[in-house]
Design a protein around this motif. Structure first.
Motif, short mmCIF file in Angstrom:
data_model
loop_
_atom_site.label_atom_id
_atom_site.label_comp_id
_atom_site.label_asym_id
_atom_site.label_seq_id
_atom_site.Cartn_x
_atom_site.Cartn_y
_atom_site.Cartn_z
N ILE A 305 -8.36 -0.26 7.72
CA ILE A 305 -8.16 0.99 6.87
C ILE A 305 -9.62 0.97 6.11
CG2 ILE A 305 -7.05 2.30 5.17
CD1 ILE A 305 -4.37 0.52 6.14
N GLU A 306 -10.38 1.72 6.07
CA GLU A 306 -11.66 1.69 5.27
C GLU A 306 -11.45 2.25 4.14
OE1 GLU A 306 -15.07 1.44 8.91
OE2 GLU A 306 -14.16 3.30 8.52
N SER A 307 -10.99 1.74 2.98
CA SER A 307 -10.68 2.32 1.78
C SER A 307 -10.71 1.17 0.67
CB SER A 307 -9.53 3.17 1.72
OG SER A 307 -9.30 3.96 0.76
N ASP A 308 -10.37 1.51 -0.61
CA ASP A 308 -10.25 0.41 -1.79
C ASP A 308 -9.12 0.03 -1.63
OD1 ASP A 308 -9.70 -0.56 -4.29
OD2 ASP A 308 -10.67 0.96 -5.30
N ALA A 309 -8.78 -1.22 -1.49
CA ALA A 309 -7.52 -2.16 -1.36
C ALA A 309 -6.63 -2.04 -2.47
CB ALA A 309 -7.85 -3.53 -1.15
N THR A 310 -7.04 -1.65 -3.61
CA THR A 310 -6.23 -1.63 -4.94
C THR A 310 -5.43 -0.26 -5.07
OG1 THR A 310 -8.28 -0.30 -6.04
CG2 THR A 310 -8.15 -2.94 -6.43
N ILE A 311 -6.02 0.68 -4.22
CA ILE A 311 -5.33 1.78 -3.77
C ILE A 311 -4.37 1.78 -2.58
CG2 ILE A 311 -5.40 4.46 -3.14
CD1 ILE A 311 -8.28 4.45 -4.67
N VAL A 312 -5.03 1.06 -1.60
CA VAL A 312 -4.36 1.16 -0.23
C VAL A 312 -3.15 0.30 -0.04
CG1 VAL A 312 -4.34 0.58 2.23
CG2 VAL A 312 -6.19 2.16 0.99
N ALA A 313 -3.34 -0.94 -0.75
CA ALA A 313 -2.14 -1.91 -0.52
C ALA A 313 -1.01 -1.63 -1.35
CB ALA A 313 -2.77 -3.50 -0.91
N PRO A 314 -1.08 -1.41 -2.75
CA PRO A 314 0.19 -0.87 -3.05
C PRO A 314 1.04 0.09 -2.45
CG PRO A 314 -1.35 -0.97 -4.84
CD PRO A 314 -2.12 -1.21 -3.40
N LEU A 315 0.29 1.07 -1.78
CA LEU A 315 0.93 2.20 -0.97
C LEU A 315 1.80 1.63 0.35
CD1 LEU A 315 -1.41 5.08 -1.33
CD2 LEU A 315 0.74 5.07 -2.24
N ILE A 316 1.10 0.70 0.93
CA ILE A 316 1.66 0.15 2.06
C ILE A 316 3.07 -0.72 1.70
CG2 ILE A 316 1.34 -1.58 4.02
CD1 ILE A 316 -1.31 -0.49 4.34
N PHE A 317 2.89 -1.48 0.48
CA PHE A 317 3.86 -2.53 0.11
C PHE A 317 4.99 -1.36 -0.37
CE2 PHE A 317 0.83 -6.02 -1.00
CZ PHE A 317 0.81 -6.50 0.14
N ALA A 318 4.59 -0.29 -0.90
CA ALA A 318 5.63 0.84 -1.37
C ALA A 318 6.64 1.21 -0.09
CB ALA A 318 5.11 1.65 -2.23
N TYR A 319 5.59 1.37 0.82
CA TYR A 319 6.28 2.16 2.30
C TYR A 319 7.43 0.92 2.63
CZ TYR A 319 6.98 4.17 6.35
OH TYR A 319 7.39 4.73 7.59
N LEU A 320 6.99 -0.42 2.76
CA LEU A 320 7.57 -1.65 3.30
C LEU A 320 8.87 -1.54 2.68
CD1 LEU A 320 4.55 -3.61 4.44
CD2 LEU A 320 6.16 -2.51 6.09
N LEU A 321 8.73 -1.44 1.29
CA LEU A 321 9.88 -1.75 0.39
C LEU A 321 10.89 -0.42 0.29
CD1 LEU A 321 7.89 -3.70 -2.43
CD2 LEU A 321 9.65 -4.57 -1.17
N GLY A 322 10.30 0.67 0.73
CA GLY A 322 11.22 1.85 0.80
C GLY A 322 11.33 2.38 -0.58
N TRP A 323 10.22 2.36 -1.45
CA TRP A 323 10.06 2.98 -2.55
C TRP A 323 10.00 4.38 -2.32
CZ3 TRP A 323 6.72 -1.39 -5.80
CH2 TRP A 323 7.44 -2.30 -6.00
#
Length: 323
Positions: A305-323
């Motif tokens: 994922i060629e993007s800013d990790a400060t944007i991407v990582a929280p979104l992926i974690f939110a998805y994994l946590l079912g938020w």
């Protein structure tokens, strides 16, 4: 059940890097569902970016088995825990003159992009406590890894008087309470590493009190062998650099240098990075290059994922946590 953030991501992230984000998140989810374990690697200043707001819950929910991080990420999460109200944000950091940068230094602020860490309330506040942990261990003839000393400090309760954020948002505190393993390559390239080196140079501590990076690699080799059976261990890389390159090398080391048989490749790979492929850059290397180094296999699920990790990582974690 997926929450509103996850539903938004599934509905709107259909193409390009957005689609890669969804694919990587679903791949991570599948990897865990099939019994796999996951390593997360943290480069840059993700702790100062307050990734702990989502990473801590990932740790509590057993969605992370092991972490590799820079010494900066190890300490900066704790600094944020004990000194958050003293941080200074500089939204116009791109416009600062050299004189304004020097003014920040003179006022004991160390700038990380748009966020300035307060020296006295963060660095020095921790210093007196971590020094005592180091000294007590040395007096007992103990030797520990950098993160183990941090765990001792956190679990002692001595820092609770300073907490300035909700402790549930500290990933280091969550990791300490779970006692999940952390690998910290190049720890000496950090504020606490510099401080420890200074004590050693002044003969107040011994170099041998701190276990080394080579010992981290030997420990990781043993951990990988014991945890890679079945579905295996996945590799979720946030940024590049030593936090990622150090641990991923354990696989080729085991079967090429140790000449051990039946060592499985990493069984999932995702990298979030805004680096481009160029002239030997590890941070920008595409996953397929890692096949040639014996780290990934042809059929390893691979995502970049060629993007800013400060944007991407929280979104992926939110998805994994079912938020």
């Amino acid at each position: 059940m997926k929450g509103p953030i996850s539903k938004f991501v599934e509905e709107h992230y259909k193409h390009f890097n957005a689609a890669a984000l969804v694919d990587a998140a679903k791949g991570y989810e599948t990897h865990l569902a099939e019994g796999g374990k996951m390593m997360i690697t943290l480069a840059g200043a993700m702790s100062t970016a307050e990734l702990g707001k989502s990473l801590a819950e990932m740790i509590r929910q057993d969605k992370v088995a092991i972490i590799s991080c820079t010494g900066a990420n190890l300490e900066e999460d704790i600094m944020n825990l004990v000194a958050h109200s003293h941080y200074k944000r500089v939204p116009n950091y791109r416009d600062l003159s050299p004189e304004e940068e020097r003014e920040l230094l003179d006022n004991h602020y160390n700038r990380v992009t748009d966020t300035c860490i307060p020296e006295e309330e963060a660095f020095r506040r921790l210093q007196k406590h971590i020094y005592q942990v180091w000294k007590d261990a040395e007096d007992k003839g103990e030797r520990c890894f950098p993160h183990e000393y941090m765990y001792k400090m956190l679990l002692s309760g001595d820092l609770e008087q300073y907490y300035e954020i909700d402790p549930k948002n500290s990933w280091m505190l969550a990791a300490a309470e779970k006692n999940i393993p952390i690998v910290v390559p190049g720890w000496e390239d950090s504020t606490m590493g510099n401080i420890f080196a200074a004590y050693c140079i002044k003969k107040e501590l011994q170099f041998s009190t701190m276990k080394s990076g080579i010992e981290y690699m030997a420990w990781l080799a043993d951990w990988y062998v014991n945890n890679s059976k079945g579905k295996g261990v996945g590799f979720f890389q946030i940024g590049g650099g030593i936090a990622g390159d150090f641990p991923i090398c354990v696989v080729p080391m085991l079967y090429q240098d140790m000449e051990m048989e039946n060592i499985p490749f990493w069984s999932y790979f995702c990298q979030i990075s805004d680096s481009t492929t160029s002239y030997g850059s590890y941070s920008g290397a595409v996953p397929n290059e890692k096949i040639t180094w014996g780290k990934l296999d042809i059929d390893t699920p691979k995502f970049i994922i060629e993007s800013d990790a400060t944007i991407v990582a929280p979104l992926i974690f939110a998805y994994l946590l079912g938020w």
